[in-house]
Motif scaffolding. Structure first.
Motif, PDB file in Angstrom:
ATOM      1  N   LEU A  72     -21.601 -52.653 -85.244  1.00 57.96           N
ATOM      2  CA  LEU A  72     -21.295 -53.975 -84.709  1.00 57.96           C
ATOM      3  C   LEU A  72     -21.949 -55.092 -85.517  1.00 57.96           C
ATOM      4  CD1 LEU A  72     -21.671 -53.197 -80.909  1.00 57.96           C
ATOM      5  CD2 LEU A  72     -19.604 -53.131 -82.313  1.00 57.96           C
ATOM      6  N   ALA A  73     -22.922 -54.737 -86.350  1.00 57.69           N
ATOM      7  CA  ALA A  73     -23.600 -55.744 -87.166  1.00 57.69           C
ATOM      8  C   ALA A  73     -22.682 -56.312 -88.245  1.00 57.69           C
ATOM      9  CB  ALA A  73     -24.844 -55.154 -87.819  1.00 57.69           C
ATOM     10  N   PHE A  74     -21.720 -55.528 -88.687  1.00 54.80           N
ATOM     11  CA  PHE A  74     -20.856 -56.003 -89.770  1.00 54.80           C
ATOM     12  C   PHE A  74     -20.066 -57.257 -89.397  1.00 54.80           C
ATOM     13  CE2 PHE A  74     -21.641 -51.683 -91.273  1.00 54.80           C
ATOM     14  CZ  PHE A  74     -21.931 -51.926 -92.602  1.00 54.80           C
ATOM     15  N   PRO A  75     -19.239 -57.217 -88.349  1.00 51.67           N
ATOM     16  CA  PRO A  75     -18.476 -58.439 -88.059  1.00 51.67           C
ATOM     17  C   PRO A  75     -19.356 -59.594 -87.610  1.00 51.67           C
ATOM     18  CG  PRO A  75     -18.138 -56.839 -86.316  1.00 51.67           C
ATOM     19  CD  PRO A  75     -18.908 -56.142 -87.410  1.00 51.67           C
ATOM     20  N   GLY A  76     -20.337 -59.315 -86.780  1.00 55.41           N
ATOM     21  CA  GLY A  76     -21.186 -60.395 -86.276  1.00 55.41           C
ATOM     22  C   GLY A  76     -21.948 -61.105 -87.365  1.00 55.41           C
ATOM     23  N   SER A  77     -22.624 -60.343 -88.195  1.00 61.26           N
ATOM     24  CA  SER A  77     -23.467 -60.971 -89.215  1.00 61.26           C
ATOM     25  C   SER A  77     -22.636 -61.624 -90.313  1.00 61.26           C
ATOM     26  CB  SER A  77     -24.436 -59.949 -89.814  1.00 61.26           C
ATOM     27  OG  SER A  77     -23.740 -58.942 -90.518  1.00 61.26           O
ATOM     28  N   MET A  78     -21.568 -60.969 -90.740  1.00 59.05           N
ATOM     29  CA  MET A  78     -20.793 -61.495 -91.861  1.00 59.05           C
ATOM     30  C   MET A  78     -19.997 -62.742 -91.489  1.00 59.05           C
ATOM     31  SD  MET A  78     -19.639 -57.869 -93.520  1.00 59.05           S
ATOM     32  CE  MET A  78     -18.621 -58.595 -94.779  1.00 59.05           C
ATOM     33  N   ILE A  79     -19.406 -62.751 -90.307  1.00 53.04           N
ATOM     34  CA  ILE A  79     -18.656 -63.931 -89.875  1.00 53.04           C
ATOM     35  C   ILE A  79     -19.615 -65.091 -89.630  1.00 53.04           C
ATOM     36  CG2 ILE A  79     -17.187 -64.891 -88.057  1.00 53.04           C
ATOM     37  CD1 ILE A  79     -15.962 -62.034 -87.799  1.00 53.04           C
ATOM     38  N   GLY A  80     -20.758 -64.808 -88.998  1.00 54.36           N
ATOM     39  CA  GLY A  80     -21.756 -65.856 -88.774  1.00 54.36           C
ATOM     40  C   GLY A  80     -22.256 -66.453 -90.077  1.00 54.36           C
ATOM     41  N   ALA A  81     -22.532 -65.601 -91.052  1.00 51.80           N
ATOM     42  CA  ALA A  81     -23.010 -66.077 -92.355  1.00 51.80           C
ATOM     43  C   ALA A  81     -21.952 -66.928 -93.050  1.00 51.80           C
ATOM     44  CB  ALA A  81     -23.392 -64.882 -93.231  1.00 51.80           C
ATOM     45  N   LEU A  82     -20.705 -66.490 -92.979  1.00 52.51           N
ATOM     46  CA  LEU A  82     -19.622 -67.238 -93.621  1.00 52.51           C
ATOM     47  C   LEU A  82     -19.444 -68.620 -93.001  1.00 52.51           C
ATOM     48  CD1 LEU A  82     -17.216 -67.415 -95.582  1.00 52.51           C
ATOM     49  CD2 LEU A  82     -15.814 -66.398 -93.772  1.00 52.51           C
ATOM     50  N   ILE A  83     -19.377 -68.687 -91.684  1.00 54.44           N
ATOM     51  CA  ILE A  83     -19.164 -69.977 -91.014  1.00 54.44           C
ATOM     52  C   ILE A  83     -20.373 -70.891 -91.235  1.00 54.44           C
ATOM     53  CG2 ILE A  83     -18.697 -71.128 -88.811  1.00 54.44           C
ATOM     54  CD1 ILE A  83     -16.367 -69.397 -89.832  1.00 54.44           C
ATOM     55  N   ALA A  84     -21.578 -70.328 -91.163  1.00 55.60           N
ATOM     56  CA  ALA A  84     -22.786 -71.136 -91.421  1.00 55.60           C
ATOM     57  C   ALA A  84     -22.756 -71.695 -92.840  1.00 55.60           C
ATOM     58  CB  ALA A  84     -24.041 -70.292 -91.201  1.00 55.60           C
ATOM     59  N   GLY A  85     -22.411 -70.860 -93.802  1.00 56.79           N
ATOM     60  CA  GLY A  85     -22.362 -71.299 -95.194  1.00 56.79           C
ATOM     61  C   GLY A  85     -21.297 -72.345 -95.448  1.00 56.79           C
ATOM     62  N   LEU A  86     -20.118 -72.152 -94.870  1.00 55.25           N
ATOM     63  CA  LEU A  86     -19.032 -73.116 -95.069  1.00 55.25           C
ATOM     64  C   LEU A  86     -19.335 -74.463 -94.420  1.00 55.25           C
ATOM     65  CD1 LEU A  86     -15.907 -70.813 -94.598  1.00 55.25           C
ATOM     66  CD2 LEU A  86     -16.805 -71.763 -96.745  1.00 55.25           C
ATOM     67  N   LEU A  87     -19.893 -74.430 -93.205  1.00 55.71           N
ATOM     68  CA  LEU A  87     -20.227 -75.693 -92.541  1.00 55.71           C
ATOM     69  C   LEU A  87     -21.360 -76.420 -93.257  1.00 55.71           C
ATOM     70  CD1 LEU A  87     -19.862 -74.897 -88.722  1.00 55.71           C
ATOM     71  CD2 LEU A  87     -18.316 -76.185 -90.210  1.00 55.71           C
ATOM     72  N   TYR A  88     -22.355 -75.655 -93.746  1.00 54.50           N
ATOM     73  CA  TYR A  88     -23.432 -76.313 -94.499  1.00 54.50           C
ATOM     74  C   TYR A  88     -22.884 -76.907 -95.796  1.00 54.50           C
ATOM     75  CZ  TYR A  88     -27.628 -77.479 -96.954  1.00 54.50           C
ATOM     76  OH  TYR A  88     -28.588 -78.186 -97.639  1.00 54.50           O
TER      77      TYR A  88
END
Length: 165
Positions: A72-88
């Motif tokens: 379950l860490a794969f979708p949660g961590s990767m999507i969170g990292a992507l959205i955080a990076g794009l918004l920043y």
């Protein structure tokens, strides 16, 4: 490729792999593991979205190989990292990186974890079952990341961070 970014990325991956399961926040009967979210936000702010997603994937993969992680860490961590990076990247605001991690992991990553839990792990959970635990964990990591980034900004002692961007 930038050697400084690769080195800092490797440091964050090692930190996340080795401490991700050790540091937790008790939340009722559950445990929130905020280190991954801290690393997602630090990666998003200091390295950018591509490194953030790579770091999240590498940590999830290594922790699963070592038996300390969950699929379950794969979708949660990767999507969170992507959205955080794009918004920043779009707004150049640490606050938006925190919001991105909360939305990306707490909502989108939690919903994306459902098929993995259902079909690969045999869980009978509902689609929104993971939203509260993922959100609590992401919120804990976001608070720690915010405090860390503010302390670094105030101390102005890590000049190498400016060189990463």
């Amino acid at each position: 490729m930038d050697n400084k970014k690769l080195t800092f990325s490797a440091l964050l991956i090692a930190l996340g792999t080795m401490t991700g399961h050790l540091i937790y926040i008790p939340v009722g009967v559950a445990k929130a593991f905020p280190v991954q979210h801290l690393i997602n936000i630090l990666s998003a702010v200091l390295l950018g979205p591509a490194y953030a997603v790579w770091n999240a994937f590498a940590i999830s993969l290594l922790r699963n190989m070592l038996g300390t992680g969950s699929l379950l860490a794969f979708p949660g961590s990767m999507i969170g990292a992507l959205i955080a990076g794009l918004l920043y990247q779009k707004f150049k605001s640490k606050g938006w990186a925190l919001v991105g991690e909360l939305i990306g992991t707490g909502l989108l990553g939690a919903v994306a974890a459902y098929p993995i839990a259902r079909f690969l792990m045999g869980s009978g959970s509902t689609v929104f079952f993971f939203v509260i635990p993922f959100s609590l964990s992401a919120a804990g990591g976001a608070v720690i990341a915010y405090l860390f980034l503010k302390a670094v900004e105030k101390a102005d002692s890590l000049s190498f961070i400016e060189d990463l961007n």
